[in-house]
Motif scaffolding. Structure first.
Motif, PDB file in Angstrom:
ATOM      1  N   LEU A  82       6.790  13.425  -8.543  1.00  0.00           N
ATOM      2  CA  LEU A  82       6.280  13.794  -7.221  1.00  0.00           C
ATOM      3  C   LEU A  82       4.777  14.024  -7.237  1.00  0.00           C
ATOM      4  N   GLY A  83       4.261  14.578  -8.328  1.00  0.00           N
ATOM      5  CA  GLY A  83       2.816  14.769  -8.444  1.00  0.00           C
ATOM      6  C   GLY A  83       2.065  13.442  -8.426  1.00  0.00           C
ATOM      7  N   PHE A  84       2.594  12.454  -9.158  1.00  0.00           N
ATOM      8  CA  PHE A  84       1.967  11.128  -9.120  1.00  0.00           C
ATOM      9  C   PHE A  84       2.088  10.501  -7.735  1.00  0.00           C
ATOM     10  N   ALA A  85       3.202  10.749  -7.049  1.00  0.00           N
ATOM     11  CA  ALA A  85       3.356  10.209  -5.691  1.00  0.00           C
ATOM     12  C   ALA A  85       2.337  10.825  -4.740  1.00  0.00           C
ATOM     13  N   VAL A  86       2.160  12.135  -4.818  1.00  0.00           N
ATOM     14  CA  VAL A  86       1.184  12.802  -3.959  1.00  0.00           C
ATOM     15  C   VAL A  86      -0.228  12.305  -4.275  1.00  0.00           C
ATOM     16  N   ALA A  87      -0.540  12.164  -5.560  1.00  0.00           N
ATOM     17  CA  ALA A  87      -1.862  11.643  -5.937  1.00  0.00           C
ATOM     18  C   ALA A  87      -2.045  10.220  -5.423  1.00  0.00           C
TER      19      ALA A  87
ATOM     20  N   THR B 205       0.828  -1.207   0.000  1.00  0.00           N
ATOM     21  CA  THR B 205       0.000   0.000   0.000  1.00  0.00           C
ATOM     22  C   THR B 205       0.865   1.262   0.000  1.00  0.00           C
ATOM     23  N   TRP B 206       2.160   1.099   0.275  1.00  0.00           N
ATOM     24  CA  TRP B 206       3.089   2.230   0.304  1.00  0.00           C
ATOM     25  C   TRP B 206       3.774   2.428  -1.048  1.00  0.00           C
TER      26      TRP B 206
ATOM     27  N   SER C 126      -4.863   9.021  -2.799  1.00  0.00           N
ATOM     28  CA  SER C 126      -5.833   7.966  -3.124  1.00  0.00           C
ATOM     29  C   SER C 126      -5.708   6.775  -2.177  1.00  0.00           C
ATOM     30  N   GLN C 127      -4.504   6.499  -1.672  1.00  0.00           N
ATOM     31  CA  GLN C 127      -4.330   5.362  -0.764  1.00  0.00           C
ATOM     32  C   GLN C 127      -4.792   5.675   0.655  1.00  0.00           C
ATOM     33  N   PHE C 128      -4.414   6.860   1.156  1.00  0.00           N
ATOM     34  CA  PHE C 128      -4.601   7.133   2.577  1.00  0.00           C
ATOM     35  C   PHE C 128      -5.532   8.301   2.883  1.00  0.00           C
ATOM     36  N   GLY C 129      -5.895   9.064   1.869  1.00  0.00           N
ATOM     37  CA  GLY C 129      -6.741  10.226   2.098  1.00  0.00           C
ATOM     38  C   GLY C 129      -8.206   9.853   2.172  1.00  0.00           C
ATOM     39  N   PRO C 130      -9.008  10.795   2.635  1.00  0.00           N
ATOM     40  CA  PRO C 130     -10.455  10.539   2.660  1.00  0.00           C
ATOM     41  C   PRO C 130     -10.992  10.376   1.247  1.00  0.00           C
ATOM     42  N   TRP C 131     -12.017   9.596   1.121  1.00  0.00           N
ATOM     43  CA  TRP C 131     -12.610   9.366  -0.195  1.00  0.00           C
ATOM     44  C   TRP C 131     -13.114  10.680  -0.757  1.00  0.00           C
ATOM     45  N   GLY C 132     -12.863  10.893  -2.001  1.00  0.00           N
ATOM     46  CA  GLY C 132     -13.320  12.100  -2.668  1.00  0.00           C
ATOM     47  C   GLY C 132     -12.328  13.251  -2.625  1.00  0.00           C
TER      48      GLY C 132
END
Length: 141
Positions: free
Chosen positions: A70-75, A42-43, A79-85
């Motif tokens: 870095l932009g893809f990493a932040v995205a 997941t990391w 998507s992995q750990f942030g709130p949905w939406g």
């Protein structure tokens, strides 16, 4: 090889090699039933961030390729750990980020990186030059 020709220690090749080794060890631990390694996968955005940081180290802080990684990493982290939406609402921020980097690159142009010459073809010195305008020692007919 002198110190000026030494390749940088932190490079994308190093990151790629270490990523492949890490994936192999994670899958080996999973197949040997030592650890449920799918939790580690997941990391995956960490690998993208490492590629981006390696690019920024090699090409400079305004490296477009580094910021794309870095932009893809932040995205990926969102998507992995942030709130949905969260990613669906904040994706225009990535466009703004890209625009800022392109604008800064226009204001502060980056020096062109010279391609390395092959070791078998050294460039001529002024003493070996055939150009009559130089102070080279030439044989007169």
């Amino acid at each position: 090889m002198n110190t000026q020709e030494r390749p940088p220690l932190f490079s994308t090749k190093l990151v790629f090699g270490l990523t492949v080794i890490a994936l192999g060890l994670i899958f080996m631990a999973d197949t040997l039933r030592w650890y449920d390694a799918w939790h580690l996968l997941t990391w995956w955005p960490l690998a993208l961030a490492a590629f981006g940081l390696a690019r920024l180290t090699q090409d400079g802080i305004l490296s477009l390729r580094g910021h794309i990684w870095l932009g893809f990493a932040v995205a990926g982290f969102i998507s992995q750990f942030g709130p949905w939406g969260l990613l669906e609402r904040w994706w225009p921020a990535f466009i703004v980020w890209g625009g800022i980097i392109v604008t800064l690159r226009a204001i502060f142009p980056q020096p062109k990186r010279l391609k390395k010459a092959k070791a078998g073809s050294p460039s001529p010195t002024p003493a070996d030059s055939c150009d009559p305008g130089t102070d080279a020692t030439q044989v007169k007919p």
